[in-house]
Design an enzyme around this catalytic site. Structure first.
Site: not given
Ligand code: 13P
Length: 246
Positions: A9, A11, A91, A93, A161, A167, A207
């Site tokens: 992803n 983002k 997601h 976010e 997640e 992150g 992560s």
């Molecule tokens: P990270 O791998 O940067 O922690 O992000 C995970 C994520 O949100 C994937 O959708």
């Protein structure tokens, strides 16, 4: 046998030049046993789809409607037309930044099916919910609310997640991931039946790095990963693809 998935992803990262990342991955891992899905920002989908080889390309969100007056939104039909075969919905976010509810996520997953896309439905608890011992209850509520009864093992992938692991470089312990994924598969069985649950791919996200992917992906109920930061560079995502290939 569930084929493991390495999903990236990206983002809100990348430009047209990021096609070089995909090209390097296809060159070095194009014949991997894992299923590889890259989800770039939507304008890059056609550019990456052209270079994807056996890999799949996905969107990061879609609107529930097929078309209409929704400025700035993108339909599942448009994603499909531009070369996507998958779309991430729900997601954390999007849930946080855009106030998406479980019902919104369910409608988006239905839009994905309508357009012929595979929905990657995301669930996961916040740190406060985890601290309150509510992880399983929160995930169960999200599964009930975000996964439609028309979900199948073919049209749906579920990604767990934990919001606090995204992150941050922090992850649950390996035992906690095993426990939550076993509970998640039981929730899917309750909602969709045990046959569908046995075949559905459940991803861990938060992560995932080259250094922890193999241990996490080896867990019985973890069928690969949804990877953010470590999917942006071929030298990081390559070993994660290898970990998913087993
Ligand atoms: P990270 O791998 O940067 O922690 O992000 C995970 C994520 O949100 C994937 O959708």
């Amino acid at each position: 046998m569930r084929r493991k998935i390495a999903a990236g992803n990206w983002k809100m990262n990348g430009t047209r030049a990021s096609r070089a990342v995909l090209e390097a991955l296809v060159r070095d891992h194009g014949d991997t046993a894992a299923e590889v899905i890259i989800c770039p920002p939507a304008p890059l989908i056609p550019i990456l789809a052209d270079a994807a080889g056996a890999f799949s390309i996905g969107g990061q969100d879609c609107h529930a409607a097929a078309s209409g007056p929704h400025t700035g939104d993108i339909s599942a039909e448009t994603l499909k037309d531009c070369g996507a075969s998958h779309v991430i919905v729900g997601h954390s976010e999007r849930r946080a930044d855009h106030g998406e509810s479980d019902a919104d996520v369910l409608a988006k997953a239905e839009a994905a099916y309508r357009a012929g896309l595979v929905a990657i439905i995301c669930v996961g608890e916040t740190e406060a919910e985890r601290d309150a011992g509510q992880t399983t209850a929160v995930v169960a509520r999200q599964i009930e609310g975000s996964v439609t009864t028309s979900a199948t093992a073919e049209n749906t992938v579920i990604a767990y997640e934990p919001v606090w692991a995204i992150g941050t470089g922090r992850t649950p312990s390996i035992d906690e991931i095993a426990e939550t994924h076993a509970a998640l598969r039981a929730m899917v069985a309750k909602r969709l039946g045990s046959e569908t649950a046995a075949a559905m791919r459940l991803l861990y996200g938060g992560s995932v790095k080259p250094g922890n992917a193999a241990e996490i992906f080896a867990l019985e109920d973890v069928d690969g990963g949804l990877v953010g930061g470590a999917s942006l560079k071929a030298e990081d995502f390559g070993p994660i693809i290898d970990a998913a290939a087993g």
